[in-house]
Design an enzyme around this catalytic site. Sequence first.
Site, PDB file in Angstrom:
ATOM      1  N   TYR A  18      10.030   1.535 -17.391  1.00 56.39           N
ATOM      2  CA  TYR A  18       8.833   2.514 -18.652  1.00 56.39           C
ATOM      3  C   TYR A  18       9.230   2.596 -20.771  1.00 56.39           C
ATOM      4  O   TYR A  18       9.019   2.917 -21.212  1.00 56.39           O
ATOM      5  CB  TYR A  18       8.675   3.918 -18.215  1.00 56.39           C
ATOM      6  CG  TYR A  18       8.291   3.941 -17.326  1.00 56.39           C
ATOM      7  CD1 TYR A  18       6.689   3.784 -16.848  1.00 56.39           C
ATOM      8  CD2 TYR A  18       9.470   3.964 -15.927  1.00 56.39           C
ATOM      9  CE1 TYR A  18       6.914   3.520 -15.434  1.00 56.39           C
ATOM     10  CE2 TYR A  18       9.094   4.078 -14.601  1.00 56.39           C
ATOM     11  CZ  TYR A  18       7.729   4.505 -14.592  1.00 56.39           C
ATOM     12  OH  TYR A  18       7.265   4.271 -12.658  1.00 56.39           O
ATOM     13  N   ASP A 248       3.060   7.957   2.577  1.00 58.86           N
ATOM     14  CA  ASP A 248       3.869   7.662   1.445  1.00 58.86           C
ATOM     15  C   ASP A 248       4.898   8.449   1.539  1.00 58.86           C
ATOM     16  O   ASP A 248       5.378   9.239   0.944  1.00 58.86           O
ATOM     17  CB  ASP A 248       3.332   7.242   0.180  1.00 58.86           C
ATOM     18  CG  ASP A 248       3.820   6.646  -0.758  1.00 58.86           C
ATOM     19  OD1 ASP A 248       4.989   6.893  -0.481  1.00 58.86           O
ATOM     20  OD2 ASP A 248       4.221   6.536  -2.385  1.00 58.86           O
ATOM     21  N   LYS A 277      13.251   2.669  -0.527  1.00 56.54           N
ATOM     22  CA  LYS A 277      13.703   3.043  -0.975  1.00 56.54           C
ATOM     23  C   LYS A 277      15.394   3.049  -0.011  1.00 56.54           C
ATOM     24  O   LYS A 277      15.852   2.101  -0.224  1.00 56.54           O
ATOM     25  CB  LYS A 277      13.474   4.523  -2.010  1.00 56.54           C
ATOM     26  CG  LYS A 277      12.169   4.456  -2.784  1.00 56.54           C
ATOM     27  CD  LYS A 277      12.085   5.693  -3.755  1.00 56.54           C
ATOM     28  CE  LYS A 277      11.919   4.818  -4.990  1.00 56.54           C
ATOM     29  NZ  LYS A 277      10.377   5.677  -5.427  1.00 56.54           N
TER      30      LYS A 277
HETATM   31  C1  LIG Z   1       9.078   5.031  -6.379  1.00 61.59           C
HETATM   32  C2  LIG Z   1       8.649   4.539  -5.576  1.00 61.59           C
HETATM   33  C3  LIG Z   1       7.027   4.266  -4.328  1.00 61.59           C
HETATM   34  C4  LIG Z   1       7.140   2.653  -5.467  1.00 61.59           C
HETATM   35  O1  LIG Z   1       8.553   1.989  -5.136  1.00 61.59           O
HETATM   36  P1  LIG Z   1       8.775   0.706  -5.445  1.00 61.59           P
HETATM   37  O2  LIG Z   1      10.188   0.449  -4.552  1.00 61.59           O
HETATM   38  O3  LIG Z   1       9.258   1.525  -6.700  1.00 61.59           O
HETATM   39  O4  LIG Z   1       7.922   0.221  -6.094  1.00 61.59           O
HETATM   40  C5  LIG Z   1       5.665   4.570  -4.049  1.00 61.59           C
HETATM   41  N1  LIG Z   1       5.542   5.419  -3.529  1.00 61.59           N
HETATM   42  C6  LIG Z   1       6.918   6.400  -4.010  1.00 61.59           C
HETATM   43  C7  LIG Z   1       6.914   8.022  -2.894  1.00 61.59           C
HETATM   44  C8  LIG Z   1       7.992   6.396  -4.389  1.00 61.59           C
HETATM   45  O5  LIG Z   1       8.727   7.455  -4.710  1.00 61.59           O
END
Ligand SMILES: *Cc1c(COP(=O)(O)O)cnc(C)c1O
Length: 450
Positions: A18, A248, A277
């Site tokens: 960013y 997600d 992550k």
């Molecule tokens: C960080 C995150 C993403 C994106 O992941 P990247 O590896 O940064 O592309 C998507 N969804 C959630 C809930 C996240 O915390």
Amino acid sequence: MDHATITAVDAEHVWHPYGGFPASTAPRVVADCEGVHLRLADGSRLVDGMSSWWAAVHGYRHPQLDAALADQAGRMSHVMFGGLTHEPAARLASRLVAMTPEPLQKVFFADSGSVSVEVAVKMAIQYWRSRGRPAKNALLTWRGGYHGDTFAPMSVCDPEGGMHAMWRGVLPEQMFVPAPPDARDGEGAQERYLTMLDTRLAAAGDRLAAVIVEPVVQGAGGMRFHSPALVAGLRRLCRAHEVLLICDEIATGFGRTGTLFASDAAGISPDIMCLGKALTGGYLTLAATLTTTEIAETISRGEAGGLAHGPTFMANPLACAVACASLDVLESSDWRRRVPQIGARLAAGLAPLAHVDGVVDVRVLGAIAVVELDRDVDLVAATDAAVASGVWLRPFRKLIYAMPPYIISDEQLDVLVDGIGAAVAASLAATESAGGQRIRRGHRDQESTS
Ligand SMILES: *Cc1c(COP(=O)(O)O)cnc(C)c1O
């Protein structure tokens, strides 16, 4: 390179998240890391309150993870995944299938969280096309969410945080419902919310491929916590209205909220689940999108004959090998006991902040702690104060928050609590002296959640 050269090259040539040019503040140079600590080039050692954005759950330079990476590098760092496969991918896939809810049987490896969300969206849309219902191609989500920075995920990020106004005509326009009620709100609020969802899904079901949410914890969209019962209710409604549910779990997965996955707390299985992550313990970028046999087979019967996606670095063996090692470490650790202990110590330590003028809420769930101010954080003042007290934090908007590695000790947690307190005090003092417009709010509920 010496410290000054690194900083100079960085300022001249390197984008940060960013970021812009010239950068408003120079990033700090990290020399190396070990355990729960980052060591800066100036020699200072910081307790990492961020786990490198949710990822480094076992801390840095974990001997088992280091060994797995070195061992795999000695065999094969990468090979294309088209027409070829390998043991690290097979091992990781079977681990993920075994640890997630039973209906999730098919694993798509992607190279980042955002890409895994792109894949999830593609799966949902291709699924309904294959079933002869191509009009079901939109997504519904609740406000306050965050799903990544590529275009499909951006379209379901919170419209304000995701700056949708700027992207009008570029981003697909998805359907939004209000942010979910807070976990501490009464049952009445939860029931009214589910009734509203029921109405919206009934009206839009013919156009909806999927509902996508972060279960239980909304991360970078505002660090809000909602009730697992709401997620269970959403699961029922999606089924009733023939809409897929995408969870997600990129931030919430692998124990962070106190259960292995946040959707476990709701006792549900989504139709599609995104992981990332902490998947590799913070070592390498890797994500996975899991789905059911029925969805996978339906997609495969469609016009494309399969899923229309195949990244160059799909199922990278180094990343898969270190992910397997990270899951070994997690499963042999006492995270189920330790995560709530971390939360309890953070909650006790941070409780006094709730009475500070300018703090509107302190909330803790699993190993996640959030202090919400009544105004935007002064990032420089807050970060400088945290670093001076030996802690690394990265606040955003009105939030000073932490989700430390699970290996953090009680003593290190106390350092972290002091660092958060110092960041809060410094930020409030800086915005006070700058004469920032103060909005007095007695209670978080007065915050608009429209
Ligand atoms: C960080 C995150 C993403 C994106 O992941 P990247 O590896 O940064 O592309 C998507 N969804 C959630 C809930 C996240 O915390």
